[in-house]
Scaffold this motif. Sequence first.
Motif, short mmCIF file in Angstrom:
data_model
loop_
_atom_site.label_atom_id
_atom_site.label_comp_id
_atom_site.label_asym_id
_atom_site.label_seq_id
_atom_site.Cartn_x
_atom_site.Cartn_y
_atom_site.Cartn_z
N GLN A 135 -0.32 7.97 -5.95
CA GLN A 135 -0.52 9.25 -5.74
C GLN A 135 -0.32 10.19 -5.35
N TRP B 83 4.89 13.33 -2.26
CA TRP B 83 4.35 12.30 -0.64
C TRP B 83 6.30 12.99 0.11
N SER C 163 0.58 3.35 -3.64
CA SER C 163 0.80 4.90 -2.83
C SER C 163 1.60 6.21 -3.48
N ASP D 12 0.75 -0.50 -0.10
CA ASP D 12 -0.21 -0.04 0.14
C ASP D 12 1.22 1.44 0.09
N ARG E 267 -1.37 8.91 6.51
CA ARG E 267 -2.12 8.60 5.43
C ARG E 267 -2.24 6.64 5.88
N SER E 268 -0.60 6.50 5.83
CA SER E 268 -0.86 5.31 6.32
C SER E 268 -0.73 4.51 7.54
#
Length: 363
Positions: free
Chosen positions: A106, A114, A102, A98, A122-123
């Motif tokens: 994203q 990021w 991401s 993930d 987020r994670s």
Amino acid sequence: MPRTGRPKAELILTDEEHQTLTRWSRRRKSSQALALRSRIILGCGQERSNKEVATSLGCTPATVAKWRNRFIADRLDGLVDEPRPGRPATITAEQVEDVITSTLEQTPKNATHWSRAQMAERSGLSKSTIGRIWKAFELKPHRADGFKLSNDPLFVEKVYDIVGLYLNPPESAVVLSVDEKSQVQALSRSQPAFPMMPGMPEKRTHDYARHGTTSLFAALNVADGTVIASTHRKHRAIEFKKFLTKIDKHVPDHLDIHVVCDNYGTHKHPLVRNWLGKHERFHIHFTPTYSSWINQVERLFAEVTRELLQRSDHRSVQALEKDLREWVKAWNEDPQPFVWTKTAEEILVSLSRLMQRTTGAGH
């Protein structure tokens, strides 16, 4: 009796593992390290030997053996992080996947890339954990490199032509990499620099006064590293023709001259073409569009920038031109050729891999 080698542990994939590995290997923007590991395990799951899998994927049998053993020991979790002593890992393969996907696919709200803090929020993982995951898969969201792929329809032919000159130069000929470093500015800082001291680097003011520009014309002999150079206040076709005339005078009459240069308009001007038509020993080889990296003289310009221009302080164009001439003279006293090592085939394979990684071609 032929040697069969050490027997390998049997590797059998469950349907769920096969689906996950296939997803990891085919994801358009997946981490390349994780994708390769997944393809290794899928290959091993087909009862192929380590050598066969390594040959098909372009890696070594030792790499295949390493990830085969890791997968047999830890299944999917074994592909995402090295086993470490101490307490068992609390991060699952799904969490790592993930974070990776991401990061690659994203962007955070109100940002272009990021940070560790944003991904941690987020994670639900710690910032240090995010840092370790990014390091393991060589992800650096804070960095960006520039590139522009050539759209030249004769790109392949030109790469073979120029690289062939570098690696196998013709007999009784000299190969010169030619270009202009245009608009070199004579800059003077508004205040004197503070010299370097122990524990403190040299300090320079950020502002300066401009005192005009000049252009450095250079022809790098790719065989021995020597340079023919001139400075001109302008860089029109007439200045380029003058520079070709200087090259003609410097190179012995019995040698042909192969000139590698870019597609700048002055290099193709009718004035230049007419001059070349009267000097049959000159052979021009144009680089592909947007491919300055193949012109070796660009490395020379990088050196003069680093060694002279980056920290220069010139209060007149004349002073700048004098220093440029002195720099070239010093270079020619101990010339250092730039050794070209990659073949045309290796360059084209590298560009093909870049295209696959950036556009998903072939997936």
